[in-house]
Design an enzyme around this catalytic site. Structure first.
Site, PDB file in Angstrom:
ATOM      1  N   CYS A   1      31.604   3.597   9.650  1.00  0.00           N
ATOM      2  CA  CYS A   1      31.690   2.135   9.633  1.00  0.00           C
ATOM      3  C   CYS A   1      30.968   1.606  10.868  1.00  0.00           C
ATOM      4  CB  CYS A   1      33.138   1.665   9.560  1.00  0.00           C
ATOM      5  SG  CYS A   1      34.042   1.909  11.073  1.00  0.00           S
TER       6      CYS A   1
ATOM      7  N   THR B   1       0.841  -1.195   0.000  1.00  0.00           N
ATOM      8  CA  THR B   1       0.000   0.000   0.000  1.00  0.00           C
ATOM      9  C   THR B   1       0.877   1.246   0.000  1.00  0.00           C
ATOM     10  OG1 THR B   1      -1.694  -1.212   1.177  1.00  0.00           O
ATOM     11  CG2 THR B   1      -1.852   1.197   1.248  1.00  0.00           C
TER      12      THR B   1
END
Ligand code: PLP
Length: 410
Positions: free
Chosen positions: A343, A255
């Protein structure tokens, strides 16, 4: 733009975005604040207009009409037909859908061409595909971050399933020669995906004349919310959906996020209007900013082509500093910009884009990306030019006494 005191600069900065009065936001390639017109446009769809666009009663039909309008607005920004726009959750989904679709359409072809400076949406998918037996050609770039289209031509084989390349680089702003890339791909009859997430709204785009099969777009780089994007699929191209379901004409199940799609549509409309003035305004400020830093701070160097570049992006190496420390000190002054990518430990890796351009890992770790937006003002830039040289001098003179330099300065 004159030399003014820090206090007078701060006083002059009253912004239409409340949060921006305290912030000096020079990170528009990361994301953008929501435009107030965009915000107003999406509000009804978060409250009374909560219908499911697939429902047949009027509440649902209102939502369906809103999606149609948004599709027209997004299509207009990129010179496409509304039926060529498929709404989804983000630019990353668009890129994954495009590449996987091309592979599914021609399963015997196991070769993909991309570049070394792509966004992680492409890189991570291609790395994964290597483990599934696909061969990836990573096209190199030159020292200015530019791609030589002849290299693409030489690399395409009968096994090539898809070419996937950036339109504009998110870290340096460098533009790839998309017309030549599209012409080569068409001549060799290989499907082409272009990642236009950073280009849309910053440079004119006309997909009708380009002829690429797939193009990725994302709303949050255009002053609309995060978590909504679109994939352009050329009407002559085939698509294998990533998510199967009935929505988006069975091309993307789930949706639709009506409020965010309405916001995306409004943002696209505003971006199209702004294209005649904003790039010029932003480029003037960016060039002044860059010229000032390059002439006043010793050893500073620009990364990426000076000319083949988005008008808002400036990627600069400040030798002798640690970019992560700079970001933390800038943050104390409300200045937001970027460096490399975080990172898993939270620290910053040297940018793969800069190292692919031949910048050393140490220099990449001393590089910062500043990206201006259409609401950036002269006063913002004056203030940035007051803060940045001061912090760079402080970082350069800091003697790390145990731990990283930043800890001795904070
Ligand atoms: N491609 C480029 C060039 C980007 O800069 C980004 C976002 O930073 C994406 C793709 C991913 O878009 P999204 O954040 O909507 O998944």
């Amino acid at each position: 733009m004159h030399c003014q005191s820090r206090q007078s600069l701060l006083k002059k900065r009253s912004h239409s975005y409340p949060a921006m009065s305290q912030l000096l936001y020079l990170d528009h390639n990361a994301t953008t604040p929501i435009d107030s017109g965009v915000y107003e446009a999406m509000l009804p769809w978060l409250r009374n207009e909560f219908g499911n666009p697939s429902s047949v009663y009027s509440l649902g039909r209102h939502a369906a009409v809103a999606l149609t309008a948004a599709r027209q607005q997004v299509a207009a920004l990129v010179g496409a037909e509304p039926s060529e726009i498929i709404f989804n959750s983000c630019g990353t989904e668009a890129t994954n859908t495009a590449i996987l679709s091309a592979l599914a359409i021609d399963p015997d072809k196991r070769h993909i061409i991309t570049s070394t400076v792509e966004h992680s949406a492409t890189i991570k998918l291609c790395e994964y595909l290597t483990t599934r037996g696909y061969e990836i050609t990573w096209l190199p770039v030159d020292a200015e971050g530019k791609l030589n289209p002849e290299k693409l031509e030489d690399t395409i084989t009968a096994e090539t399933a898809v070419v996937s390349l950036l339109w504009a680089n998110n870290e340096t702003g460098v533009l790839f020669p998309v017309e030549e890339i599209a012409a080569i791909s068409a001549r060799k009859k290989v499907p082409l995906h272009l990642d236009a997430v950073q280009a849309a709204g910053k440079v004119p785009i006309n997909l009708e004349s380009l002829g690429a099969q797939y193009v990725s777009l994302s709303a949050h780089k255009l002053y609309a919310p995060k978590g909504v994007g679109a994939l352009y699929v050329n009407r002559k191209a085939r698509l294998t959906p990533l998510l199967r379901g009935s929505q988006e004409d069975t091309r993307r199940g789930g949706t639709q996020n009506v409020a965010s799609i309405v916001a995306f549509g409004k943002a696209a409309e505003l971006a199209l209007t702004a294209l005649s003035t904003a790039p010029k305004h932003v480029k003037k400020l960016r060039d002044h900013f860059e010229k000032n830093l390059l002439s006043t701070i010793e050893g500073v160097r620009l990364n990426g082509s000076e000319t083949h570049r988005l008008p808002n992006t400036s990627n600069i190496t400040f030798p002798g500093i640690d970019a992560e420390s700079a970001l933390l000190l800038f943050d104390q002054e409300g200045l937001c910009c970027s460096a490399g990518s975080a990172c898993s430990s939270g620290s910053i890796n040297p940018s793969h884009v800069l190292t692919a351009m031949g910048v050393s890992r140490d220099e990449a770790r001393a590089s910062l990306r500043f990206s201006l937006g259409r609401t950036t003002t002269e006063t913002d830039i004056d203030l940035a030019l007051e803060i940045i040289p001061r912090i760079i001098t402080k970082l350069r003179s800091a003697q790390p006494v145990g731990g990283s330099p930043v800890h001795s300065l904070l």
